[in-house]
Design a protein around this motif. Sequence first.
Motif, mmCIF file in Angstrom:
data_model
loop_
_atom_site.group_PDB
_atom_site.id
_atom_site.type_symbol
_atom_site.label_atom_id
_atom_site.label_comp_id
_atom_site.label_asym_id
_atom_site.label_seq_id
_atom_site.Cartn_x
_atom_site.Cartn_y
_atom_site.Cartn_z
ATOM 1 N N LEU A 1 0.805 -1.235 0.000
ATOM 2 C CA LEU A 1 0.000 0.000 0.000
ATOM 3 C C LEU A 1 0.837 1.284 0.000
ATOM 4 O O LEU A 1 0.517 2.226 -0.735
ATOM 5 C CB LEU A 1 -0.999 -0.019 1.162
ATOM 6 C CG LEU A 1 -2.167 -1.004 0.961
ATOM 7 C CD1 LEU A 1 -2.903 -1.266 2.273
ATOM 8 C CD2 LEU A 1 -3.133 -0.483 -0.096
ATOM 9 N N VAL B 1 -8.371 3.714 -1.527
ATOM 10 C CA VAL B 1 -7.902 2.748 -2.539
ATOM 11 C C VAL B 1 -8.934 2.509 -3.630
ATOM 12 O O VAL B 1 -8.586 2.368 -4.801
ATOM 13 C CB VAL B 1 -7.426 1.405 -1.933
ATOM 14 C CG1 VAL B 1 -6.171 1.608 -1.115
ATOM 15 C CG2 VAL B 1 -8.508 0.694 -1.148
ATOM 16 N N LEU C 1 -7.872 -6.083 -3.974
ATOM 17 C CA LEU C 1 -7.181 -5.766 -2.722
ATOM 18 C C LEU C 1 -6.962 -7.043 -1.917
ATOM 19 O O LEU C 1 -7.903 -7.804 -1.681
ATOM 20 C CB LEU C 1 -8.040 -4.774 -1.908
ATOM 21 C CG LEU C 1 -7.475 -4.307 -0.560
ATOM 22 C CD1 LEU C 1 -6.161 -3.544 -0.738
ATOM 23 C CD2 LEU C 1 -8.499 -3.415 0.164
#
Length: 333
Positions: free
Chosen positions: A254, A302, A311
């Motif tokens: 991330l 995101v 994800l």
Amino acid sequence: MQKYLISLGFSLLIVGSALAKPLVIAHRGASGYLPEHTLEAVTLAFALGADFIEQDLVLTKDLVPVVLHDIHLDTVTNVAELYPNRKRDDGRYYALDFTLAELKTLRVHERRELNGQQVFASRFQGNADFKIATFAEELELIAQLNRQFKRNVGYYPEIKSPKWHRDQGVDISAIVLNILRDYQLDDAEKAIFVQCFDFAETKRLRSELGAKVKLIQLIGENDWLESGTDYNQLQTPAGLSELAEYVQGIGPWLPQIFDITTQQATGLVANAHQRGLAVHPYTFRLDALPEGITSEQMLRIVFEQLIIDGLFTDFTDTVVDYLGDKQTQKNPE
Ligand code: CA
């Protein structure tokens, strides 16, 4: 005209990836709730609504791929208790030094530090008799659940430490690929991605071993010493263009896609999308969120700001719920 068509092709790709529902990838199964990579953790991830379930793969002494996060056994099993004399000179126990039958005698527990402390204190605290699963067992479990529940939950195996395995005299990629072919899963159309941190091995999978399956290049940091790959170079425009010749997407962590301090995108997602690469970052964890960020804020960043395509998460249900609510807001009844 040709230029127009090329740019139209690119924008279609980008629109295509932005409109598709992002994938919820159950990282090591439902590892937020049950010991990672066990059949129980797979079953729970399936029940919680994952689109894909991850399998990290290492080899046993009798060359069977088993689902374990790394080449060592001591942080997730009672190996030191059962086989105290089987550690190597570095004090660690390696899956490759044990047959599958021996590994099946071990009890899997929640991940611990080498000092015995649980890594995520609030996760599973019991001592049920969880076992190490083989890759084939997880493939069959997911296939059976798919058949019975009429779903198409996909597989997301990771080839772990291929260079280390080769230095030990075994070729994990060739063995894993053979299993995929036995199960008719070496196929770009099937719900499966194969991931690896080692770009030399990713290229080898595609070129030398002729893999047809969709490939995802994982991106780490050079100081993790995960592989010989230069991850700084891979994230440059030239690196991403080279990646696009071999893989369908990237798996960055991330912080590589979003700078939490400046609250700005780093540009990696956009640069990858421009080259037709999907972006599946890791790892969304409710119990390890960046300082000062809520779960809801992180998911909004995101999915709505960066527009990622999938994800990795230890908490499948949280991400499924978030995406479901967003869908309901778009299409109110
Ligand atoms: Ca993994």
